[in-house]
Design an enzyme around this catalytic site. Sequence first.
Site, PDB file in Angstrom:
ATOM      1  N   ILE A 199      -5.633   6.124   6.023  1.00 41.24           N
ATOM      2  CA  ILE A 199      -6.031   5.672   4.700  1.00 41.24           C
ATOM      3  C   ILE A 199      -4.808   5.130   3.966  1.00 41.24           C
ATOM      4  O   ILE A 199      -3.751   5.751   3.969  1.00 41.24           O
ATOM      5  CB  ILE A 199      -6.653   6.830   3.886  1.00 41.24           C
ATOM      6  CG1 ILE A 199      -7.898   7.359   4.592  1.00 41.24           C
ATOM      7  CG2 ILE A 199      -6.988   6.379   2.462  1.00 41.24           C
ATOM      8  CD1 ILE A 199      -8.461   8.619   3.964  1.00 41.24           C
ATOM      9  N   GLY A 200      -4.959   3.969   3.363  1.00 40.06           N
ATOM     10  CA  GLY A 200      -3.898   3.385   2.549  1.00 40.06           C
ATOM     11  C   GLY A 200      -4.508   2.542   1.454  1.00 40.06           C
ATOM     12  O   GLY A 200      -5.390   1.724   1.729  1.00 40.06           O
ATOM     13  N   HIS A 259      -1.768  -1.257  13.544  1.00 37.76           N
ATOM     14  CA  HIS A 259      -3.077  -1.889  13.615  1.00 37.76           C
ATOM     15  C   HIS A 259      -3.126  -2.733  14.873  1.00 37.76           C
ATOM     16  O   HIS A 259      -2.110  -3.330  15.276  1.00 37.76           O
ATOM     17  CB  HIS A 259      -3.336  -2.784  12.401  1.00 37.76           C
ATOM     18  CG  HIS A 259      -3.461  -2.038  11.111  1.00 37.76           C
ATOM     19  ND1 HIS A 259      -4.304  -0.958  10.949  1.00 37.76           N
ATOM     20  CD2 HIS A 259      -2.857  -2.227   9.903  1.00 37.76           C
ATOM     21  CE1 HIS A 259      -4.218  -0.514   9.713  1.00 37.76           C
ATOM     22  NE2 HIS A 259      -3.335  -1.254   9.058  1.00 37.76           N
ATOM     23  N   ARG A 313       0.844  -1.199   0.000  1.00 36.31           N
ATOM     24  CA  ARG A 313       0.000   0.000   0.000  1.00 36.31           C
ATOM     25  C   ARG A 313       0.879   1.248   0.000  1.00 36.31           C
ATOM     26  O   ARG A 313       2.048   1.212   0.375  1.00 36.31           O
ATOM     27  CB  ARG A 313      -0.909   0.013   1.220  1.00 36.31           C
ATOM     28  CG  ARG A 313      -0.144   0.077   2.531  1.00 36.31           C
ATOM     29  CD  ARG A 313      -0.939   0.612   3.686  1.00 36.31           C
ATOM     30  NE  ARG A 313      -0.171   0.526   4.919  1.00 36.31           N
ATOM     31  CZ  ARG A 313       0.751   1.380   5.296  1.00 36.31           C
ATOM     32  NH1 ARG A 313       1.054   2.410   4.499  1.00 36.31           N
ATOM     33  NH2 ARG A 313       1.395   1.245   6.435  1.00 36.31           N
ATOM     34  N   ILE A 328      -9.261   1.791   4.834  1.00 36.72           N
ATOM     35  CA  ILE A 328      -9.171   2.758   5.919  1.00 36.72           C
ATOM     36  C   ILE A 328      -9.158   2.037   7.262  1.00 36.72           C
ATOM     37  O   ILE A 328      -9.548   0.868   7.362  1.00 36.72           O
ATOM     38  CB  ILE A 328     -10.337   3.774   5.893  1.00 36.72           C
ATOM     39  CG1 ILE A 328     -11.672   3.071   6.166  1.00 36.72           C
ATOM     40  CG2 ILE A 328     -10.381   4.513   4.568  1.00 36.72           C
ATOM     41  CD1 ILE A 328     -12.848   4.037   6.295  1.00 36.72           C
ATOM     42  N   CYS A 357       2.761   7.585  10.181  1.00 39.02           N
ATOM     43  CA  CYS A 357       2.689   8.238   8.865  1.00 39.02           C
ATOM     44  C   CYS A 357       3.749   9.310   8.677  1.00 39.02           C
ATOM     45  O   CYS A 357       3.590  10.220   7.861  1.00 39.02           O
ATOM     46  CB  CYS A 357       1.294   8.821   8.633  1.00 39.02           C
ATOM     47  SG  CYS A 357      -0.001   7.574   8.659  1.00 39.02           S
TER      48      CYS A 357
END
Length: 234
Positions: free
Chosen positions: A167-168, A98, A91, A180, A197
Amino acid sequence: MVNALQNPRGDLALAPFGRPAASAVEWLISSTPVPYQDAMETMETRAAAIATGNAPEMVWLLEHPALYTSGTSANADDLLDPRFPVFTTGRGGQFTYHGPGQRVVYLMLDLKRRRPDVRAYVANLEQLAIQTLAAFNVRGERREDRVGVWVSRPEKGAGHEDKIAAIGVRLKRWVTLHGISINVEPDLTHFSGIVPCGVEDKRFGVTSLVDLGLPVTMHDVDVALKTSFADIFG
């Protein structure tokens, strides 16, 4: 995390992405955390089947065990403490986290049949997160110089903002992968193992719906996501 279009009033943003005629989108909700590699294999297999017309589009709602992922523009120095497994992914974007309490939304949509426009798709993904947050009276906003969806935190000081959604995206044969993530109630200390990020400014942190004082459940978020998806993507 790709954030290709920041201006929500631009010509590309929020353009119709209605689903193809006579086509249904399958929704899958996983009740237990899904190992990252298993999720990637499942998503790749499904995307390939969608591209050949052998499976319907799918939106997959899940959580992962605690882990870090690096995107195509990740800086190795942004991995500060590899306390959790680290996965390299195709991505766009840099490092992200996560884990349990975070709703991950993987979208496998056929843009060739919908609208073959990556920038417009990303803008609509941003809107999906923003509209979902609005269901809980949270004002999520885009930022021209930062990826993701942000909320203002004036109580922390002038100019302070926290990211609440990431978002990726990746495309293969015009079928989308990844998507997302929305922070519902993750352990926010887990983000300290990375520079999320690549944003180093101390005014900009990470938050969640529960951190904002909202007793929101994952089910609540799923309901809002489905409603928002229908408005934006059909």
